[in-house]
Design a protein around this motif. Structure first.
Motif, short mmCIF file in Angstrom:
data_model
loop_
_atom_site.label_atom_id
_atom_site.label_comp_id
_atom_site.label_asym_id
_atom_site.label_seq_id
_atom_site.Cartn_x
_atom_site.Cartn_y
_atom_site.Cartn_z
N ASP A 96 28.25 46.65 27.14
CA ASP A 96 26.94 47.19 26.71
C ASP A 96 25.92 47.15 27.84
OD1 ASP A 96 27.90 47.59 24.13
OD2 ASP A 96 27.38 45.56 23.51
N ARG A 97 26.37 46.72 29.03
CA ARG A 97 25.47 46.60 30.18
C ARG A 97 26.17 47.16 31.43
NH1 ARG A 97 25.31 42.17 26.86
NH2 ARG A 97 23.24 41.42 26.21
N SER A 98 26.73 48.34 31.28
CA SER A 98 27.59 48.93 32.32
C SER A 98 26.83 49.30 33.60
CB SER A 98 28.31 50.16 31.78
OG SER A 98 27.37 51.13 31.32
N SER A 99 25.49 49.34 33.54
CA SER A 99 24.73 49.70 34.73
C SER A 99 24.49 48.51 35.66
CB SER A 99 23.37 50.30 34.32
OG SER A 99 22.61 49.34 33.61
N LEU A 100 24.79 47.30 35.19
CA LEU A 100 24.52 46.10 35.98
C LEU A 100 25.58 45.88 37.05
CD1 LEU A 100 23.43 43.58 33.16
CD2 LEU A 100 22.01 45.17 34.51
N VAL A 101 25.15 45.46 38.23
CA VAL A 101 26.07 45.14 39.34
C VAL A 101 26.47 43.67 39.21
CG1 VAL A 101 26.36 45.02 41.84
CG2 VAL A 101 24.97 46.85 40.81
N VAL A 102 27.78 43.41 39.35
CA VAL A 102 28.32 42.08 39.04
C VAL A 102 28.97 41.46 40.28
CG1 VAL A 102 29.93 40.78 37.58
CG2 VAL A 102 28.79 42.85 36.68
N ALA A 103 28.76 40.16 40.44
CA ALA A 103 29.50 39.38 41.44
C ALA A 103 30.38 38.39 40.67
CB ALA A 103 28.54 38.63 42.36
N ASP A 104 31.69 38.53 40.82
CA ASP A 104 32.64 37.69 40.09
C ASP A 104 33.19 36.64 41.06
OD1 ASP A 104 34.35 36.65 38.24
OD2 ASP A 104 35.64 38.40 38.07
N PHE A 105 32.77 35.39 40.87
CA PHE A 105 33.12 34.30 41.78
C PHE A 105 34.42 33.60 41.34
CE2 PHE A 105 28.68 34.99 42.51
CZ PHE A 105 28.39 34.54 43.79
N GLY A 106 35.45 33.70 42.17
CA GLY A 106 36.72 33.03 41.87
C GLY A 106 37.49 33.76 40.80
N CYS A 107 38.14 34.86 41.14
CA CYS A 107 38.73 35.72 40.11
C CYS A 107 40.03 36.36 40.59
CB CYS A 107 37.74 36.82 39.74
SG CYS A 107 37.48 37.96 41.11
N ASP A 108 40.68 37.09 39.67
CA ASP A 108 41.89 37.85 40.02
C ASP A 108 41.67 39.35 39.82
OD1 ASP A 108 41.69 37.92 37.31
OD2 ASP A 108 43.68 37.08 36.88
N ALA A 109 40.41 39.77 39.81
CA ALA A 109 40.00 41.18 39.67
C ALA A 109 40.22 41.73 38.27
CB ALA A 109 40.71 42.07 40.70
N ARG A 110 40.57 40.87 37.32
CA ARG A 110 40.76 41.35 35.95
C ARG A 110 39.47 41.90 35.35
NH1 ARG A 110 43.19 37.77 30.91
NH2 ARG A 110 42.79 39.31 29.28
N LEU A 111 38.37 41.23 35.66
CA LEU A 111 37.08 41.69 35.16
C LEU A 111 36.75 43.08 35.70
CD1 LEU A 111 34.53 40.82 33.54
CD2 LEU A 111 33.59 39.97 35.68
N ALA A 112 36.93 43.25 37.00
CA ALA A 112 36.61 44.53 37.66
C ALA A 112 37.44 45.68 37.10
CB ALA A 112 36.82 44.40 39.15
N LYS A 113 38.67 45.37 36.69
CA LYS A 113 39.58 46.41 36.21
C LYS A 113 39.35 46.79 34.75
CE LYS A 113 43.18 45.14 39.51
NZ LYS A 113 44.51 44.52 39.71
N ASN A 114 38.48 46.05 34.07
CA ASN A 114 38.30 46.29 32.64
C ASN A 114 36.86 46.63 32.23
OD1 ASN A 114 40.95 45.55 31.01
ND2 ASN A 114 40.81 44.12 32.73
N VAL A 115 36.01 46.84 33.23
CA VAL A 115 34.63 47.25 32.93
C VAL A 115 34.25 48.43 33.81
CG1 VAL A 115 33.90 44.94 32.19
CG2 VAL A 115 33.67 45.59 34.60
N LYS A 116 33.18 49.13 33.43
CA LYS A 116 32.70 50.28 34.20
C LYS A 116 31.69 49.85 35.27
CE LYS A 116 33.36 53.58 30.42
NZ LYS A 116 32.69 54.54 29.50
N ASN A 117 31.29 48.60 35.22
CA ASN A 117 30.29 48.11 36.19
C ASN A 117 30.84 48.11 37.61
OD1 ASN A 117 30.22 46.69 33.49
ND2 ASN A 117 28.19 46.13 34.23
#
Length: 273
Positions: A119-140
């Motif tokens: 619901d906040r797809s326009s926000l830029v995200v920094a994912d600290f300590g991850c396997d890119a799963r978040l990046a692959k499942n959102v439009k952000n």
């Protein structure tokens, strides 16, 4: 004389009659020494050695994961980065064990964060300590950071020193990644890169914030984060396995920097099965 001949005939007939009912030696020998038919090799069951080897491999892999997991919780981020640089294969071993452990959780914290971001797809995200799963499942737009990069979208670095510019992202995420002994420096880095009113989302194993079992007091932890320059927005303790903490970076930062008292976070160590 005639009587004697008659007796001999009778004895002969009697012996002949007995021999008639006796089994022949050859037939008897055949029955005694007859060899059983060999079993069909294809019908015999083979020992299940492969399942035993699989169990042994799983046990060894679990032992390596526990060792690496303890290492990450009891060293600094810089030490962990150098450790995996020396042998990147250890990172694959760790992530395999991590995924196996997480498979037993009824719910994954990253999925809750994914739903929050939809619901906040326009926000830029920094994912600290991850396997890119978040990046692959959102439009952000997501900047993914970890100690080792096995994915082109992941930037390998110490999380206390990312290549992001100051005040450049809207959301900073720590999903089960406050692992190093210098975890406050990770949160300080998140504060640096977040824009005013930017979101800080922290998901952590529940036992790390249970004072009854040696964990940190969640209220003291939240106070330390607010002293850093955030406002506490929500504490979600509803899940059995993890907690979720939501903060926002204060628009106006205090010019006076006081020393922050950070509580020690209990390492999340897995028992030998």
């Amino acid at each position: 004389m005639k009587e004697e001949k008659s007796r001999k005939r009778k004895r002969f007939k009697h012996v002949k009659s007995q021999n008639k009912h006796k089994p022949s030696p050859s037939n008897n020998a055949t029955q005694i020494h007859k060899e059983p038919e060999p079993e069909n090799p294809s019908s015999s069951k083979k020992p299940k050695s492969s399942s035993f080897l699989d169990k042994m491999r799983a046990r060894l892999s679990g032992g390596h994961f526990r060792m690496l997991n303890e290492k990450l919780y009891t060293c600094t981020g810089e030490e962990a980065l150098n450790y995996f640089k020396e042998d990147p294969s250890l990172f694959d071993m760790y992530h395999s064990g991590y995924q196996e452990q997480m498979s037993h959780w009824p719910e994954q914290p990253v999925n809750i964060i994914i739903n929050w971001l939809k619901d906040r797809s326009s926000l830029v995200v920094a994912d600290f300590g991850c396997d890119a799963r978040l990046a692959k499942n959102v439009k952000n737009k997501v900047f993914s950071f970890d100690l080792v990069s096995k994915d082109p979208s992941v930037i390998a670095c110490d999380m206390s020193n990312t290549p992001l510019d100051a005040s450049s992202v809207d959301v900073a995420v720590f999903c089960l990644s406050l692992m190093g002994t210098n975890f406050p420096s990770y949160l300080q880095e998140a504060h640096r890169v977040l824009k005013p009113n930017g979101w800080l989302l922290i998901a952590e194993v529940k036992s790390r914030f249970d004072p009854n079992t040696g964990g940190a007091d969640p209220n003291k932890f939240s106070k330390a984060v607010t002293d850093l320059g955030f406002a506490s927005m929500l504490k979600d303790f509803s899940n059995k396995m993890f907690i979720l903490l939501y903060f926002r970076k204060k628009e106006k930062q205090s010019s006076k920097r006081k020393e922050i008292e950070w509580p020690e976070l209990k390492p999340c160590l897995y028992k030998r099965r």
